[in-house]
Design a protein around this motif. Structure first.
Motif, PDB file in Angstrom:
ATOM      1  N   CYS A 130       3.232   5.369   3.403  1.00 20.06           N
ATOM      2  CA  CYS A 130       1.770   5.258   3.889  1.00 20.06           C
ATOM      3  C   CYS A 130       1.281   6.709   4.109  1.00 20.06           C
ATOM      4  CB  CYS A 130       1.574   4.444   4.934  1.00 20.06           C
ATOM      5  SG  CYS A 130      -0.121   4.033   5.512  1.00 20.06           S
ATOM      6  N   CYS A 133       0.942   8.615   0.877  1.00 18.42           N
ATOM      7  CA  CYS A 133      -0.698   8.308   0.601  1.00 18.42           C
ATOM      8  C   CYS A 133      -1.522   9.051   1.552  1.00 18.42           C
ATOM      9  CB  CYS A 133      -0.852   6.859   0.242  1.00 18.42           C
ATOM     10  SG  CYS A 133       0.860   5.205  -0.976  1.00 18.42           S
ATOM     11  N   GLU A 137      -4.452  11.707  -0.442  1.00 19.50           N
ATOM     12  CA  GLU A 137      -5.645  11.075   0.008  1.00 19.50           C
ATOM     13  C   GLU A 137      -5.837  12.231   0.368  1.00 19.50           C
ATOM     14  OE1 GLU A 137      -7.868   8.964   3.635  1.00 19.50           O
ATOM     15  OE2 GLU A 137      -6.361   8.207   3.418  1.00 19.50           O
ATOM     16  N   GLY A 405      -4.556   6.268  -3.501  1.00 23.26           N
ATOM     17  CA  GLY A 405      -4.183   6.834  -2.423  1.00 23.26           C
ATOM     18  C   GLY A 405      -4.428   6.391  -1.160  1.00 23.26           C
ATOM     19  N   PHE A 462       0.111   8.638  -9.575  1.00 22.23           N
ATOM     20  CA  PHE A 462       0.773   7.991  -8.414  1.00 22.23           C
ATOM     21  C   PHE A 462       1.339   7.143  -8.512  1.00 22.23           C
ATOM     22  CE2 PHE A 462       0.512   3.841  -6.144  1.00 22.23           C
ATOM     23  CZ  PHE A 462       0.308   4.467  -4.609  1.00 22.23           C
ATOM     24  N   MET A 466       4.753   8.848  -5.437  1.00 26.09           N
ATOM     25  CA  MET A 466       5.501   8.313  -4.916  1.00 26.09           C
ATOM     26  C   MET A 466       6.681   8.676  -5.132  1.00 26.09           C
ATOM     27  SD  MET A 466       3.393   7.097  -3.818  1.00 26.09           S
ATOM     28  CE  MET A 466       4.716   6.317  -2.446  1.00 26.09           C
TER      29      MET A 466
END
Length: 513
Positions: A130, A133, A137, A405, A462, A466
């Protein structure tokens, strides 16, 4: 006395003395420890100086402007006049997640936002995912907005001085340029404000937010004069697929509402004010987005938007036949978009601050300057990175990468609300999501649906992002986790009253109980 909301294993069977890899990856950081560490950094503490007004302005500052001033020109060709519906869908998706954010922000008032919420509910590995991400973001969002700022700066220079910055210095590679200098400049200006302190940055942001709201109201008053109902004749030319694709891109415009949650350790009364600021800002922003989009499409045929990154200024110019109004809007947009850069950059630094304090990223990100009470080294590093990113990558790629994200992080927040309700049902909550778990489930479903509307290229980016994050976690964060060092066994939940000593708001709520 054990908390009634603690997981069954913490009340009965203790965790094994030597937990396996799975248990270590799922270790949770107790809410009480998260709150107790609030504001503490390397060499200093963050200062609590923000009230409800400042927190709301931070959320509006981080949200309002991006989708209207910058991304609207990219979204209209995807959805046609139905772009207004795309804004509504994106807004509903944001609303479901905002409700979950509001509950968790009032329950866990710390700087880490959804990263910290995931750490308390789903374990360290999910928290890292998280947080990674959120880095995508916020960090990429700063760069994306900075690119649009350069477009409006050129509009302003052209309308006032009759000159523009050459393409070579105002566009990234792939868009006809070599280096986007204006994008780098606005990020460095935001960095200068942040280095002065949270209170000073909030004051500057408030002024800029007032300017941007006034600019959008002015656009509606003038743009409505050029409104043509015929522009809505073919309302959904590309079908629902186009509406959802535009909505996924426009969701990028709503990420700012969670910026207030990153200020949890600098708010005067975080548990009371954070939920209010999140919900109030989202309502204001959604209403303005839909209104401005409706006027814009009514005043200009959707096929003529053509990925324009300064669409509103062009509409003002075309409707009035004068350059003055377009130039004025461009001037307001320069100020407005700068506030987005400022507040989103602020959120990025505070998330990395929380991750660094937990040992998952280097300590330099949690080092606090004793005079200003800000993470100065963190701010400089993040600003330089985002500035270079903005100068080198085209806007469209940045916006879609930010959206995926954001959606992934928001999906996890909706899950975190349900998990915390089950594991800690008796914790004090200053706001509760109504109809839980139905609304969090809808929020999760909307996020997954909009992620599916993004392009294959965005998913590849993405996936690579990750993969890089997981490599970093297992090679660095997993080994240096402060939670693992303090408690190598899976974390147990402690007495919720323990947090009262570090947070006056928490103390008041517990006393009422």
């Amino acid at each position: 006395m054990l908390d009634q909301g603690a997981p069954p294993q913490s009340r009965s069977h203790p965790a094994p003395a030597n937990p396996g890899l799975g248990a270590r990856l799922m270790r949770r950081k107790p809410v009480e420890r998260l709150v107790a560490e609030g504001g503490q950094g390397e060499g200093g503490t963050l200062r609590r100086s923000l009230g409800l007004w400042q927190l709301t302005m931070i959320s509006i500052g981080a949200t309002l402007g991006t989708g209207i001033f910058v991304v609207l020109g990219e979204a209209v060709p995807k959805a046609g006049p139905a772009v207004t519906l795309s804004f509504v869908i994106a807004g509903l998706t944001a609303l479901f997640s905002a409700l979950s954010y509001a509950e968790l922000a009032g329950t866990i008032p710390v700087s880490g936002s959804s990263y910290s919420y995931a750490y308390a509910t789903m374990g360290e590995l999910i928290a890292w995912v998280c947080g990674w991400c959120l880095v995508l973001e916020y960090g990429v969002s700063v760069a994306a907005v900075a690119v649009g700022w350069g477009e409006y700066l050129n509009e302003l220079l052209d309308g006032t001085l009759g000159v523009t910055i050459p393409d070579a210095l105002s566009a990234p590679p792939g868009d006809g340029g070599v280096f986007n200098l204006p994008a780098l400049i606005v990020v460095l200006l935001a960095m200068a404000f942040l280095l002065g302190g949270a209170k000073e940055s909030a004051r500057a942001n408030t002024i800029m937010v007032v300017v941007k709201i006034a600019a959008l109201v002015l656009f509606c008053l003038i743009g409505i004069q050029g409104f043509r109902s015929g522009n809505y004749a073919n309302f959904m030319p590309l079908g629902m697929a186009g509406v959802s694709a535009a909505g996924a891109t426009l969701f990028f415009s709503y990420i700012g509402f969670d910026a207030a949650s990153t200020a949890g350790e600098e708010a005067k009364n975080a548990q009371r004010d954070l939920p209010r600021a999140i919900m109030l800002s989202l309502v204001i922003v959604t209403a303005l987005y839909v209104l401005v989009a409706a006027v814009a499409v009514g005043a200009k045929p959707w096929r003529r938007f053509n990925d324009s990154e300064a669409a509103l200024a062009e509409i003002m110019k075309n409707v009035t036949g004068q350059t003055f109004w377009g130039t004025l809007l461009a001037a307001c947009a320069v100020i407005a978009i700068a506030s987005v850069v400022l507040t989103v950059l602020y959120g990025q630094t505070r998330i990395l601050f929380a991750m660094s304090r937990d040992g998952l990223v280097p300590k330099v990100f949690s080092r606090v300057h004793p005079r200003t009470g800000t993470p100065r080294a963190n701010t400089v590093i993040v600003s330089v990175f985002c500035g270079v990113l903005a100068a080198a990558i085209p806007l469209g790629q940045l916006a879609d990468a930010t959206s995926i994200g954001t959606l992934f992080a928001f999906a996890l927040v909706n899950v975190a609300v349900v998990v915390l309700r089950r594991t800690r049902p008796h914790m004090p909550r200053t706001f509760r999501v109504p109809l839980s778990p139905v609304l969090p489930a809808l929020g999760f479903a909307f996020c997954v649906w909009m992620m599916g509307s993004l392009s294959a290229v965005t998913w590849v980016v993405f996936g690579v992002w990750m993969a890089v994050g997981l490599v970093f976690y297992f090679s660095y964060g997993h080994r240096r986790s402060r939670l693992a060092a303090a408690d190598p066994v899976a974390s147990a939940v402690t007495d919720p009253a323990a947090s009262a000593v570090t947070d006056p708001a928490a103390s008041a709520v517990i006393a009422q109980k």
